[in-house]
Design a protein around this motif. Structure first.
Motif, PDB file in Angstrom:
ATOM      1  N   LYS A 311       1.553  -5.655   1.295  1.00 24.11           N
ATOM      2  CA  LYS A 311       1.104  -5.200  -0.016  1.00 24.11           C
ATOM      3  C   LYS A 311       0.191  -3.974   0.066  1.00 24.11           C
ATOM      4  O   LYS A 311      -0.190  -3.420  -0.962  1.00 24.11           O
ATOM      5  CB  LYS A 311       0.343  -6.321  -0.734  1.00 24.11           C
ATOM      6  N   MET A 312      -0.154  -3.545   1.268  1.00 27.62           N
ATOM      7  CA  MET A 312      -1.077  -2.431   1.431  1.00 27.62           C
ATOM      8  C   MET A 312      -0.410  -1.066   1.309  1.00 27.62           C
ATOM      9  O   MET A 312      -1.045  -0.037   1.522  1.00 27.62           O
ATOM     10  CB  MET A 312      -1.775  -2.516   2.797  1.00 27.62           C
ATOM     11  N   ASN A 313       0.911  -1.047   1.008  1.00 29.16           N
ATOM     12  CA  ASN A 313       1.644   0.218   0.797  1.00 29.16           C
ATOM     13  C   ASN A 313       1.488   1.173   1.974  1.00 29.16           C
ATOM     14  O   ASN A 313       1.183   2.353   1.808  1.00 29.16           O
ATOM     15  CB  ASN A 313       1.171   0.896  -0.500  1.00 29.16           C
ATOM     16  N   GLN A 314       1.689   0.627   3.173  1.00 30.66           N
ATOM     17  CA  GLN A 314       1.604   1.478   4.360  1.00 30.66           C
ATOM     18  C   GLN A 314       2.776   2.457   4.392  1.00 30.66           C
ATOM     19  O   GLN A 314       3.856   2.174   3.894  1.00 30.66           O
ATOM     20  CB  GLN A 314       1.621   0.610   5.623  1.00 30.66           C
ATOM     21  N   THR A 315       2.539   3.603   4.991  1.00 37.24           N
ATOM     22  CA  THR A 315       3.598   4.584   5.188  1.00 37.24           C
ATOM     23  C   THR A 315       3.655   4.929   6.670  1.00 37.24           C
ATOM     24  O   THR A 315       2.737   4.610   7.440  1.00 37.24           O
ATOM     25  CB  THR A 315       3.338   5.860   4.375  1.00 37.24           C
ATOM     26  N   GLU A 316       4.712   5.611   7.067  1.00 36.12           N
ATOM     27  CA  GLU A 316       4.837   5.981   8.478  1.00 36.12           C
ATOM     28  C   GLU A 316       3.733   6.950   8.883  1.00 36.12           C
ATOM     29  O   GLU A 316       3.209   6.893   9.994  1.00 36.12           O
ATOM     30  CB  GLU A 316       6.213   6.619   8.722  1.00 36.12           C
ATOM     31  N   GLU A 473     -10.620  -0.579  10.934  1.00 34.71           N
ATOM     32  CA  GLU A 473      -9.334   0.015  10.577  1.00 34.71           C
ATOM     33  C   GLU A 473      -8.230  -0.655  11.396  1.00 34.71           C
ATOM     34  O   GLU A 473      -8.320  -0.739  12.614  1.00 34.71           O
ATOM     35  CB  GLU A 473      -9.344   1.520  10.843  1.00 34.71           C
ATOM     36  N   ALA A 474      -7.201  -1.131  10.717  1.00 29.92           N
ATOM     37  CA  ALA A 474      -6.139  -1.889  11.385  1.00 29.92           C
ATOM     38  C   ALA A 474      -4.773  -1.359  10.973  1.00 29.92           C
ATOM     39  O   ALA A 474      -4.633  -0.639   9.978  1.00 29.92           O
ATOM     40  CB  ALA A 474      -6.258  -3.368  11.050  1.00 29.92           C
ATOM     41  N   ARG A 475      -3.771  -1.744  11.763  1.00 32.59           N
ATOM     42  CA  ARG A 475      -2.391  -1.346  11.475  1.00 32.59           C
ATOM     43  C   ARG A 475      -1.442  -2.535  11.434  1.00 32.59           C
ATOM     44  O   ARG A 475      -0.397  -2.471  10.803  1.00 32.59           O
ATOM     45  CB  ARG A 475      -1.891  -0.356  12.546  1.00 32.59           C
ATOM     46  N   GLN A 476      -1.798  -3.614  12.121  1.00 36.68           N
ATOM     47  CA  GLN A 476      -0.912  -4.771  12.237  1.00 36.68           C
ATOM     48  C   GLN A 476      -1.602  -6.027  11.688  1.00 36.68           C
ATOM     49  O   GLN A 476      -2.829  -6.168  11.778  1.00 36.68           O
ATOM     50  CB  GLN A 476      -0.527  -5.013  13.711  1.00 36.68           C
ATOM     51  N   ALA A 740      14.397   2.474   5.806  1.00 33.45           N
ATOM     52  CA  ALA A 740      14.054   2.033   4.451  1.00 33.45           C
ATOM     53  C   ALA A 740      12.557   1.713   4.396  1.00 33.45           C
ATOM     54  O   ALA A 740      12.024   1.072   5.297  1.00 33.45           O
ATOM     55  CB  ALA A 740      14.862   0.791   4.070  1.00 33.45           C
ATOM     56  N   LEU A 741      11.915   2.179   3.314  1.00 31.01           N
ATOM     57  CA  LEU A 741      10.480   1.944   3.166  1.00 31.01           C
ATOM     58  C   LEU A 741      10.171   0.810   2.196  1.00 31.01           C
ATOM     59  O   LEU A 741       9.226   0.053   2.376  1.00 31.01           O
ATOM     60  CB  LEU A 741       9.784   3.226   2.689  1.00 31.01           C
ATOM     61  N   LYS A 742      10.959   0.707   1.131  1.00 28.03           N
ATOM     62  CA  LYS A 742      10.743  -0.291   0.091  1.00 28.03           C
ATOM     63  C   LYS A 742      12.068  -0.907  -0.302  1.00 28.03           C
ATOM     64  O   LYS A 742      13.107  -0.265  -0.141  1.00 28.03           O
ATOM     65  CB  LYS A 742      10.078   0.349  -1.145  1.00 28.03           C
ATOM     66  N   PRO A 743      12.114  -2.128  -0.832  1.00 29.96           N
ATOM     67  CA  PRO A 743      10.989  -3.045  -1.037  1.00 29.96           C
ATOM     68  C   PRO A 743      10.507  -3.705   0.236  1.00 29.96           C
ATOM     69  O   PRO A 743       9.448  -4.302   0.279  1.00 29.96           O
ATOM     70  CB  PRO A 743      11.555  -4.073  -2.015  1.00 29.96           C
ATOM     71  N   VAL A 744      11.343  -3.644   1.303  1.00 32.19           N
ATOM     72  CA  VAL A 744      10.920  -4.109   2.617  1.00 32.19           C
ATOM     73  C   VAL A 744      11.316  -3.051   3.632  1.00 32.19           C
ATOM     74  O   VAL A 744      12.314  -2.343   3.464  1.00 32.19           O
ATOM     75  CB  VAL A 744      11.580  -5.469   2.987  1.00 32.19           C
ATOM     76  N   LYS A 745      10.540  -2.924   4.690  1.00 26.07           N
ATOM     77  CA  LYS A 745      10.835  -1.916   5.702  1.00 26.07           C
ATOM     78  C   LYS A 745      11.987  -2.369   6.583  1.00 26.07           C
ATOM     79  O   LYS A 745      12.020  -3.518   7.032  1.00 26.07           O
ATOM     80  CB  LYS A 745       9.591  -1.645   6.552  1.00 26.07           C
ATOM     81  N   LYS A 746      12.957  -1.451   6.793  1.00 32.97           N
ATOM     82  CA  LYS A 746      14.077  -1.714   7.691  1.00 32.97           C
ATOM     83  C   LYS A 746      14.325  -0.446   8.485  1.00 32.97           C
ATOM     84  O   LYS A 746      14.339   0.658   7.927  1.00 32.97           O
ATOM     85  CB  LYS A 746      15.323  -2.126   6.912  1.00 32.97           C
ATOM     86  N   SER A 747      14.540  -0.599   9.788  1.00 34.02           N
ATOM     87  CA  SER A 747      14.734   0.573  10.628  1.00 34.02           C
ATOM     88  C   SER A 747      16.093   1.206  10.355  1.00 34.02           C
ATOM     89  O   SER A 747      16.987   0.613   9.735  1.00 34.02           O
ATOM     90  CB  SER A 747      14.635   0.176  12.098  1.00 34.02           C
ATOM     91  N   LYS A 748      16.233   2.424  10.833  1.00 38.60           N
ATOM     92  CA  LYS A 748      17.502   3.128  10.691  1.00 38.60           C
ATOM     93  C   LYS A 748      18.620   2.340  11.366  1.00 38.60           C
ATOM     94  O   LYS A 748      19.742   2.226  10.838  1.00 38.60           O
ATOM     95  CB  LYS A 748      17.360   4.522  11.309  1.00 38.60           C
ATOM     96  N   ALA A 749      18.327   1.750  12.545  1.00 40.61           N
ATOM     97  CA  ALA A 749      19.334   0.951  13.249  1.00 40.61           C
ATOM     98  C   ALA A 749      19.744  -0.274  12.444  1.00 40.61           C
ATOM     99  O   ALA A 749      20.923  -0.648  12.406  1.00 40.61           O
ATOM    100  CB  ALA A 749      18.797   0.527  14.619  1.00 40.61           C
TER     101      ALA A 749
END
Length: 982
Positions: A311-316, A473-476, A740-749
């Motif tokens: 829910k934190m709207n993280q981006t790459e 500050e966290a990422r995971q 894919a960034l939204k609604p859930v993150k999915k890698s290109k693969a």
């Protein structure tokens, strides 16, 4: 409009206004200077009784209209066919406001002060609670305090003497019963709303009983019983009229709620927004110096840490989120502005979350000799800071132990600091976590990261006086648990996750700030068996009956002096949740005739010791000897220190489990036994994980097949790729440019495998004009395609929607979904607007089934036809923070439970679970599973037990009767009674 009103005003209206506003904190001249355009009524205010005859009573009658368990039943009524209660509520309020404008004028402030008295910050507190009001009424009506009516007034929670006790637990209702027997008037009086306000202003400054009594007498002479009942509710600020201030504000003016949020001023809402056609603009919509506002609030934690972080709207480019310690103090905003008239050159203002002014306590300037804080923080503000608004938490700090003191001692510490500013005792410490205004610039529209930069640039921490609150500050999501363990070990409340890319939103809870509190595993086995030593009468539906009980611990021999009563108990906790009607009946049956009224002047010290010694904290209405009492089994979340109970400790969120008819007071838990149990549990708990820890760590080991997502958005099912799942993309070529960034993150693969799994081909070039281009970020390649304006660029969610719809339409030909506007990352100019017709005016698709989350978003985008009358998140927070159990509310009965329903469980049981805030699990392997519901005599019980045997936390297996019986009893019943599966 205000000038026109002035010209048309009659003499009575002018005199009435002078009466109301001529003796307040500001003179009429000062009011005219501060509010030059304020409206003036052309006629006298309405009679006071019109408030309840035309507003309160109709709203309460509407509130009583029956509703079903899921949606409100619409009924034929006086307001038209199929009119909902919400529509009727709005019509009642609109009719009253319209009448006021027509018959009185545009100044509705006098009425609003009585309709929503809890929001009126201009009138001081009366210093009157139920007991004092009861004593005043007894003297005014000249009745004996020991008479039947005198007793009923002073013991309003108890069943009435020789009374139906219908009003037990409702003080204003009990007053109505007593006054009705000896009224000065039988018909409504002639007092106007203005006259009532003028007398209430006098009552608020009277304070002493000898000054308050003549005012109460005046009300008594001029009002009938029903008028006095409503007046008492206004004085107690406990209206409960069936509509909240949000509804009333919205009907008065579309910007009313916003103005109240930034100002906390009911006066401004009424005087600046009297014309619905004049809207707030520019600076008028933002916070101002020396003007209290409603702060942003943190939302409650969700099901898992991963979901919270999502829910934190993280981006790459910016995947970070912030973790702060949740402080156990009082939310406080600090305003500072240059003022040459104040010694030291700076003037301060302090306000709590509820808009209470604490400037008198913490100081109005650097040289304020009566300040508990400001005289210590002159060096906190860096050079160049002319004015500032800070948001933070005022906590109590013990400098001797160098540790935070639990909430509840703040005001005492501040008053002590005022008297002795350099003592080594407890002191207030202001922890600042946000800067909202700096040097005439409103920062609420800036991101949290930018606001933090402004905070650091303008403030220097003063050790243990005023400090900038630290953050990690966290990422995971995996970074949360170690910090949670650390703060809990230090006896802190928990954590707050914050999105550094977010703006500050007044009086709002959203996913930008999320609270994380630990939910402990069971610390003391299944339950604690304690003896009941006191009882409390309830209110509302439980009025006149014992609804909660005081439980105690037996005092061991080493604590009992020679010759003392061996049955002596120390108070330990109160419990009221989990009792069914049958349990209350059993308690009554076993204790009937054995209760004694608690005598404050002569408490039963030889039997019971309360917290606070002579102050008698948490004293019950009635008490019982342990030998005549019962033992009950309770379970709780954890143990917390307190001075409210004699043991010095108490249970957090205790819940009744069962009546221990096999035990007597001698076998109930003792003080020593509990401390031994607590010590052992703390040793065992060190190596255990919190229940809230839902992190799914990757397992190392043998190499696995590549996983591919072949289902939709919420509950992704991962399976090894084994050929096409559907044929929806058959014959189509796709160029996957980004993840894919939204609604859930999915890698290109993942996206490439999804295309292949459903019959499509993945290519490396867009040269073929039929190739579908998929992208979700503006990379160089994507920007180049947009610049050429030759091709549409499709967002990844379109792929997922196509697959999902095909799986729902099994047995039918697989068809591609038409594009919807949100499916397109870029639309070429020649096709602008082409796809708008694939959705309706609110964004609902004509071709696919929307998810529950999408449907909720659609509803939120629709124009508001019905106003919600409460903020559910705020209600939950208040219950949680004040020690009440959520499962005591039928609508939240299954809150926090994750339940799997075995085949054969009725639809009714499933609906009740979901309606009462439970989550239905899709499999027995759900990591959060707490319960499994099975039909009675289920033949699959053995299989269920085997399936859950490997779960980390063993779920309770119950029959569906547990769900239905809990709903009927309006409380969460214990699972191990007749509801457990054999």
């Amino acid at each position: 409009m205000a000038e026109d009103d002035t010209e048309m005003r009659d003499e009575d209206a002018v005199e009435e206004e002078h009466m109301m506003y001529g003796h307040g904190t500001m003179t009429e001249e000062e009011l005219n200077e501060k509010y030059p355009n304020r409206p003036h009524n052309h006629s006298k205010t309405l009679p006071f009784h019109d408030l309840f005859l035309t507003l309160f009573n109709p709203l309460n009658e509407n509130k009583k209209k029956p509703t079903g368990p899921v949606t409100a039943r619409k009924k034929q009524g006086p307001h038209g066919p199929h009119t909902s209660p919400n529509e009727i509520r709005r019509a009642i309020i609109e009719r009253f406001i319209s009448r006021w404008r027509k018959e009185v004028g545009n100044d509705i402030y006098p009425a609003f002060r009585l309709i929503v008295p809890e929001k009126d910050r201009d009138r001081g507190m009366y210093g009157l609670k139920e007991m004092i009001l009861g004593k005043l009424l007894i003297r005014v009506m000249k009745i004996n305090k020991n008479s039947e009516d005198g007793y009923n007034l002073l013991h309003w929670k108890l069943p009435g003497v020789k009374s139906t006790s219908a009003m037990a637990g409702d003080f204003a209702g009990r007053c109505f019963e007593v006054i009705s027997k000896r009224p000065m008037r039988t018909t409504p009086g002639d007092m106007t709303i203005a006259e009532v306000n003028e007398l209430l202003d006098r009552l608020s400054v009277a304070q002493k009983e000898e000054n308050q009594r003549p005012i109460i007498e005046e009300f008594y002479k001029r009002m009938n019983a029903e008028e006095l009942m409503w007046l008492i509710r206004m004085i107690l600020r406990q209206m409960k009229v069936g509509a909240t201030e949000k509804t009333i504000f919205d009907i008065w003016h579309p910007d009313a709620e916003n103005l109240f949020n930034i100002s906390s001023s009911l006066r401004r809402v009424c005087w600046e927004l009297y014309d619905p056609d004049v809207r707030l603009e520019g600076d008028d919509r933002g916070i101002c110096l020396m003007q209290c506002f409603q702060p942003q609030l943190a939302a409650f934690q969700m099901r898992s840490m991963e979901q919270m972080v999502a829910k934190m709207n993280q981006t790459e480019d910016d995947p970070t989120f912030w973790i702060e310690e949740k402080l156990d103090g009082e939310r406080m905003q600090l305003h500072m502005v240059e003022d040459d008239e104040v010694p030291g050159g700076m003037r301060f203002g302090f306000w709590s979350r509820k808009a209470k002014d604490y400037t008198y306590l913490y100081g109005n300037g650097f040289l304020d000799e009566n300040a508990a804080l400001t005289r210590h923080i002159k060096d906190a503000f860096n050079d160049g800071v002319r004015n500032v608004i800070l948001d933070g938490e005022m906590i109590t700090w013990d400098p001797r132990e160098d540790t935070m003191v639990p909430f509840g001692t703040l005001k005492t510490a501040a008053l002590s600091e005022q008297k002795n500013p350099f003592s080594t005792g407890n002191r207030p410490l202001y922890r600042v976590f946000d800067c909202l205004y700096l040097n005439d610039v409103n920062l609420t529209r800036y991101t949290l990261r930018k606001r933090r930069e402004a905070l650091v640039a303008s403030i220097t921490s003063i050790h243990r006086r005023m400090e900038i609150h630290e953050y990690h500050e966290a990422r995971q999501a995996s970074e949360i648990e170690p910090l949670l363990r650390q703060v809990v070990a230090e006896a802190s409340e928990g954590l707050v996750l914050k999105n550094p890319r977010s703006e500050y939103r007044l009086n709002e809870r959203n996913d930008d700030w999320i609270k994380v509190k630990p939910e402990y595993m069971t610390e003391f086995g299944e339950a604690l068996d304690c003896v009941v030593i006191g009882g409390y009468y309830g209110s509302g539906n439980r009025g006149g009956k014992l609804s909660s009980f005081l439980c105690g611990l037996r005092v061991d021999d080493i604590h009992v002096s020679q010759g003392a009563n061996p049955q002596k108990c120390w108070s330990f906790f109160k419990v009221g949740g989990g009792f069914a009607a049958g349990d209350y009946a059993e308690v009554r049956h076993r204790t009937e005739g054995k209760w004694f009224d608690w005598d404050v002047k002569n408490p039963p010290k030889e039997w019971i010791e309360l917290g606070g010694q002579d102050r008698q904290y948490e004293r019950p209405d009635v008490w019982i000897k342990p030998e005549d009492s019962i033992v009950i089994s309770v379970k709780a979340a954890s143990v917390a220190p307190t001075d409210q109970f004699r043991t010095g400790l108490t249970l957090r969120f205790p819940r009744f489990k069962k009546l221990r008819v096999d035990k007597d007071w001698k076998s109930a838990l003792s003080v020593n036994e509990f401390h031994a149990l607590k010590s052992r549990a703390e040793d065992e708990k060190k190596d255990k994980q919190f229940k809230v820890d839902d992190a799914r760590r990757k397992r190392s080991g043998r190499k696995r097949k590549r996983e591919v997502i072949i289902q939709g958005q919420e509950d992704d099912v991962k399976t090894p790729y084994a050929g096409p799942a559907t044929k929806v993309f058959e014959g189509l070529n796709f160029l996957i440019v980004t993840e894919a960034l939204k609604p859930v993150k999915k890698s290109k693969a993942d996206l490439e495998q999804l295309v292949k799994a459903n019959g499509g081909n993945v290519v490396a070039s867009e040269k073929d004009p039929s190739t579908i281009i998929i992208a979700d970020r503006n990379l160089v390649k994507v920007a180049s395609l947009q610049k050429r304006d030759e091709r549409n660029i499709v967002r990844p969610p379109w792929l997922i929607d196509c697959v999902k719809q095909s799986e729902l339409d099994i047995g039918r030909p697989s068809l591609l979904l038409p594009f919807e506007p949100h499916h397109l990352f870029y639309t070429r100019t020649s096709e602008a607007g082409k796809y708008d017709h694939n959705i309706d005016e609110y964004g609902d698709s004509y071709a696919r089934d929307v998810t529950a989350d999408e449907l909720l978003a659609l509803f939120n985008r629709m124009p508001a036809k019905i106003t919600h009358d409460y903020d559910s998140a705020e209600v939950l927070e208040q219950l949680n923070e004040h020690g009440h159990e959520l499962d005591a509310m039928p609508g939240c009965m299954f809150h926090g439970l994750t339940v799997y329903c075995e085949g054969g469980v009725t639809a009714e049981a499933r609906r009740l679970l979901e309606f009462a805030d439970g989550r239905i699990a899709k499999s027995l392997t759900d990591s959060e599973l707490t319960h499994v519901v099975v039909p009675k005599d289920s033949p699959k019980l053995r299989d269920v037990r085997k399936a859950v045997s490997s779960n980390k936390e063993q779920p309770r297996i119950v029959t569906e009767a547990w769900v239905v019986d809990s709903w009927q009893e309006k409380t969460l019943l214990d699972e191990e009674r007749e509801h457990s599966s054999p």
